[in-house]
Scaffold this active site. Structure first.
Site, PDB file in Angstrom:
ATOM      1  N   THR A 171      16.647   3.185  -5.679  1.00 20.89           N
ATOM      2  CA  THR A 171      16.949   3.342  -6.528  1.00 20.89           C
ATOM      3  C   THR A 171      16.516   2.812  -7.437  1.00 20.89           C
ATOM      4  O   THR A 171      15.521   2.460  -9.015  1.00 20.89           O
ATOM      5  CB  THR A 171      17.555   4.493  -6.481  1.00 20.89           C
ATOM      6  N   ASP A 179      14.077   2.802   2.017  1.00 23.02           N
ATOM      7  CA  ASP A 179      15.446   4.005   0.751  1.00 23.02           C
ATOM      8  C   ASP A 179      16.840   3.249   1.782  1.00 23.02           C
ATOM      9  O   ASP A 179      16.136   2.615   2.956  1.00 23.02           O
ATOM     10  CB  ASP A 179      15.261   4.984   1.317  1.00 23.02           C
ATOM     11  N   SER A 180      18.121   3.113   1.313  1.00 23.35           N
ATOM     12  CA  SER A 180      18.577   2.775   2.046  1.00 23.35           C
ATOM     13  C   SER A 180      19.509   3.566   3.242  1.00 23.35           C
ATOM     14  O   SER A 180      20.056   3.226   4.269  1.00 23.35           O
ATOM     15  CB  SER A 180      20.137   2.117   1.251  1.00 23.35           C
ATOM     16  N   SER A 181      19.186   4.888   2.914  1.00 21.19           N
ATOM     17  CA  SER A 181      19.167   5.980   4.620  1.00 21.19           C
ATOM     18  C   SER A 181      18.508   5.134   5.908  1.00 21.19           C
ATOM     19  O   SER A 181      18.930   5.733   6.870  1.00 21.19           O
ATOM     20  CB  SER A 181      18.504   7.199   3.767  1.00 21.19           C
ATOM     21  N   THR A 237      22.196   3.179  -2.862  1.00 27.33           N
ATOM     22  CA  THR A 237      23.540   3.707  -2.411  1.00 27.33           C
ATOM     23  C   THR A 237      23.954   3.981  -1.823  1.00 27.33           C
ATOM     24  O   THR A 237      25.020   4.584  -1.228  1.00 27.33           O
ATOM     25  CB  THR A 237      23.506   4.673  -4.238  1.00 27.33           C
ATOM     26  N   ASP A 238      22.809   4.925  -0.953  1.00 28.94           N
ATOM     27  CA  ASP A 238      22.890   5.972   0.664  1.00 28.94           C
ATOM     28  C   ASP A 238      24.645   5.324   1.256  1.00 28.94           C
ATOM     29  O   ASP A 238      25.111   5.725   2.509  1.00 28.94           O
ATOM     30  CB  ASP A 238      22.038   6.190   0.807  1.00 28.94           C
ATOM     31  N   GLN A 272      39.490  12.635   7.849  1.00 24.07           N
ATOM     32  CA  GLN A 272      38.839  13.469   7.031  1.00 24.07           C
ATOM     33  C   GLN A 272      39.151  12.819   5.400  1.00 24.07           C
ATOM     34  O   GLN A 272      38.521  13.071   4.727  1.00 24.07           O
ATOM     35  CB  GLN A 272      38.339  14.465   7.417  1.00 24.07           C
ATOM     36  N   CYS A 273      40.472  13.197   5.525  1.00 26.63           N
ATOM     37  CA  CYS A 273      41.021  12.387   3.893  1.00 26.63           C
ATOM     38  C   CYS A 273      40.969  11.189   3.383  1.00 26.63           C
ATOM     39  O   CYS A 273      41.185  10.139   3.821  1.00 26.63           O
ATOM     40  CB  CYS A 273      41.873  13.177   4.341  1.00 26.63           C
TER      41      CYS A 273
HETATM   42  N1  ASP Z   1      18.318   7.321  -1.732  1.00 31.21           N
HETATM   43  C1  ASP Z   1      18.020   5.998  -2.397  1.00 31.21           C
HETATM   44  C2  ASP Z   1      18.900   4.803  -1.378  1.00 31.21           C
HETATM   45  O1  ASP Z   1      20.194   5.275  -1.445  1.00 31.21           O
HETATM   46  C3  ASP Z   1      19.189   6.582  -3.352  1.00 31.21           C
HETATM   47  C4  ASP Z   1      20.056   5.332  -4.255  1.00 31.21           C
HETATM   48  O2  ASP Z   1      19.398   4.433  -4.281  1.00 31.21           O
HETATM   49  O3  ASP Z   1      20.549   5.337  -5.369  1.00 31.21           O
HETATM   50  O4  ASP Z   1      17.916   4.121  -1.252  1.00 31.21           O
END
Ligand code: ASP
Length: 335
Positions: A11, A54-56, A86-87, A274-275
């Site tokens: 992003t 996109d980091s996904s 961020t993902d 998971q915690c």
């Molecule tokens: N989908 C974006 C990514 O991880 C989200 C972000 O950057 O905040 O590339």
């Protein structure tokens, strides 16, 4: 002082076109959107890691490409800021911390934003400028103060292999529940020296990865058949059991036998709770004992993201070395 911004996507790197749609930016747009870059007392160079993603969509090949790019630039620059989505930033930060090893010895800060740089209210400008200031900080002996891979977000600096993304809505996207923040940006930029990692400069790079890792979340009512499919029917060579509380598993009568079967079949098994704020050490509860007794490795405060990446690296080692490698702290990722 020379700094490198390595742009990978996410992003932060978006700017609005005339029609309002967001597209990844190029170097000129970075300077246009963060004009204050020129005020830094450093020469800043900008490089793109291939097509912005996109980091996904990022995975082991991208981690390798990032680690290679940073190593190739190691002599030329004093500090590195990686702009990243961020993902999966927590996974990439963990991967870089393990793959660069202690020998890298220079500051690497990953950052990004929740709102694109091209939008007026973007959190990206502060995240980027402060990350650059952090990698410029000098220690007492003339070298860099920070000598590890960190994540800077919303005024807080964290060890990169200790964070997870906890919010897709707030600017404070990352938490580090099992290790305190390394520093904070307020009126002053403060780093807590005692919390910083002192790298073993003789510790070399890790390059070999085996991505054949699965995560099996234990949930109430789970059937033996579904866990069996994940442990023995999926072909995974390493499985992280996502356990409960302080490293507990339900007292299912079939669990111990199934874990033993998987273990004997050569599947590497570890458990992470998971915690999020937990240390999956040897459990005091009867419900945790089955894991220990079945040869499942405990993870001592490691966060799931770091554990997934570490398992990929551990699987690339000879079988006899894996358990000890898991239990060792490579880059401060576990207690
Ligand atoms: N989908 C974006 C990514 O991880 C989200 C972000 O950057 O905040 O590339």
């Amino acid at each position: 002082m020379k700094l490198l911004i390595l742009y990978t996507g996410g992003t932060i790197g978006m700017v609005a076109q005339r029609d309002g749609s967001l597209v990844p930016f190029h170097a000129d747009a970075l300077r246009a959107n963060v004009p204050d870059l020129v005020r830094l007392k450093a020469e800043v160079e900008y490089r793109s890691l291939g097509q912005p993603k996109d980091s996904s969509d990022m995975g082991p090949e991208d981690w390798t490409a990032m680690a290679d790019a940073l190593w190739a630039a190691r002599e030329e620059f004093d500090g590195f800021v990686v702009l990243h989505g961020t993902d999966t930033m927590a996974y990439s930060a963990s991967a870089l911390s393990f793959m660069l090893g202690g020998a890298f010895g220079k500051p690497v800060v990953l950052t990004g934003s929740q709102v694109p740089l091209g939008v007026l209210r973007s959190d990206g400008r502060d995240n980027l400028l402060t990350s650059l200031e952090i990698v410029m900080l000098q220690g007492d002996h003339g070298g860099p103060l920070l000598r590890e891979v960190a994540v800077f977000f919303d005024n807080r600096l964290f060890r990169g292999n200790r964070v997870y993304k906890h919010s897709a809505r707030q600017f404070d996207a990352f938490h580090s529940p099992n290790y305190p923040e390394l520093g904070r940006s307020g009126v002053d930029l403060v780093l807590h020296r005692k919390r910083l990692w002192s790298p073993d400069l003789t510790q070399g790079r890790r390059t070999a990865l085996n991505p054949n890792v699965a995560v099996a979340t234990l949930s109430p009512g789970m059937t033996e058949a579904s866990l069996r499919a994940m442990l023995l029917g999926s072909g995974a060579e390493g499985v992280i059991l996502h356990t409960l509380g302080s490293g507990n598993a339900p007292s299912w009568p079939w669990l111990a036998g199934l874990l033993r079967e998987a273990h004997d079949a050569g599947v590497a098994l570890a458990h992470v709770s998971q915690c999020r704020a937990a240390s999956s050490g040897p459990s005091n509860y009867a419900t945790g004992k089955v894991l220990q007794a079945s040869g499942v490795w405990e993870s001592g405060g490691m966060i799931l993201e770091a554990a997934v990446v570490k398992m990929m690296l551990v699987l690339a080692l000879p079988t006899a070395k894996r358990a000890a490698a898991w239990t060792a702290s490579w880059s401060g990722e576990r207690d």
